[in-house]
Design an enzyme around this catalytic site. Sequence first.
Site, PDB file in Angstrom:
ATOM      1  N   CYS A 161     -49.558 -63.655 -14.297  1.00 31.19           N
ATOM      2  CA  CYS A 161     -48.846 -62.398 -14.061  1.00 31.19           C
ATOM      3  C   CYS A 161     -49.759 -61.207 -14.307  1.00 31.19           C
ATOM      4  CB  CYS A 161     -47.599 -62.304 -14.942  1.00 31.19           C
ATOM      5  SG  CYS A 161     -47.920 -62.507 -16.714  1.00 31.19           S
TER       6      CYS A 161
ATOM      7  N   HIS B  83     -45.084 -60.999 -20.817  1.00 30.74           N
ATOM      8  CA  HIS B  83     -45.082 -61.091 -19.354  1.00 30.74           C
ATOM      9  C   HIS B  83     -45.366 -59.716 -18.771  1.00 30.74           C
ATOM     10  CE1 HIS B  83     -44.091 -62.441 -15.359  1.00 30.74           C
ATOM     11  NE2 HIS B  83     -43.110 -61.556 -15.245  1.00 30.74           N
TER      12      HIS B  83
END
Length: 438
Positions: free
Chosen positions: A87, A380
């Site tokens: 990510c 994230h």
Amino acid sequence: MCKDYVYDKDIEQIAKEEQGEALKLQASTSTEVSHQQCSMPGLGEKYPTWETTKPELELLGHNPRRRRITSSFTIGLRGLINLGNTCFMNCIVQALTHTPILRDFFLSDRHRCEMPSPELCLVCEMSSLFRELYSGNPSPHVPYKLLHLVWIHARHLAGYRQQDAHEFLIAALDVLHRHCKGDDAGKAANNPNHCNCIIDQIFTGGMQSDVTCQACHGVSTTIDPCWDISLDLPGSCTSFWPMSPGRESSVNGESHIPGITTLTDCLRRFTRPEHLGSSAKIKCGSCQSYQESTKQLTMNKLPVVACFHFKRFEHSAKQRRKITTYISFPLELDMTPFMASSKESRMNGQLQLPTNSGNDENKYSLFAVVNHQGTLESGHYTSFIRHHKDQWFKCDDAVITKASIKDVLDSEGYLLFYHKQVLEHESEKVKEMNTQAY
């Protein structure tokens, strides 16, 4: 004799003029110029001028409507598959592919690979990636080749461990810069590290450091290239320089709310004079003695794209932690107060701002924000990107959803990307002219 080549700029200019005349003569005597001839080094542009063929004219005749960008325009909005803790890469790719001038460069096939092994060229892969993301294909793209090249050229990022998005950004810009091989004619005489490649043209700014001797007040100035500005946050181990009590700030349209730190506050702290102390005496070039001094950083040259990095991840001898302090940032940013030319209007770190600087060249618009959710050990990355005017979208790996301006401005913020308004305005004009031609 050393048999070294001697470069003469006058002869080089004459050669270019002669080559241009030769190409004109060739074009006048022949209706077609082979792609191979136009690709040869020193023979003008890489690609010949586009001339419509009969099938193309028929196709244009059957499709007379002009293509206009509307609110439902989705070309360029395409998710990226997470290949295992990637990510950090996906959010930076989304920010780069929505950088206006970088997008225009790659979509116009301006890259000319000079590497002996083109399959290892990161710029070639970025060019392919731009074509994929702007192809109109709605299915998420799998950036496996990009990840593979990153592992080859930036080995510290290899593997499926969680990585820092800021670290990836700097590594990617560095590899792209090395693979671009900028024009030698664009190198600055006083800075051999500066080149004319597309990465330097867009992202490189000049950071000015002024060290002032406290004895004779002599000033030593150095200017270093920079791709981003890393800003300290309140709550970090380094003491944060707060605003004066009771003083309100209207810089960049930010109304100061007690307890809320703004991007302008961080920039004010970054550009304030700093006393180096008795333990860091330096030899003054003017009085030739070791003296205490102050150091002040300002921007000597602003980049086309300004990237601000909030130091949210703190690694010290005592602890490792993430700083979650909310930082307010504006949609439009004026960097005039933080320029070296504005230094005389700054007293002890306090800004003496005119009501209207009137310098549009130093004004920026926000177009991408990278955020990190979670802790230092487990988190994230996502990003917000501006697709068209005031239309924002949230990119969460393969999923892209529409977002409001409030969603963007209320986000925590880790990396902020701002684009110069003047160039952006010109880019939009060119974009509008181009769309009217179809």
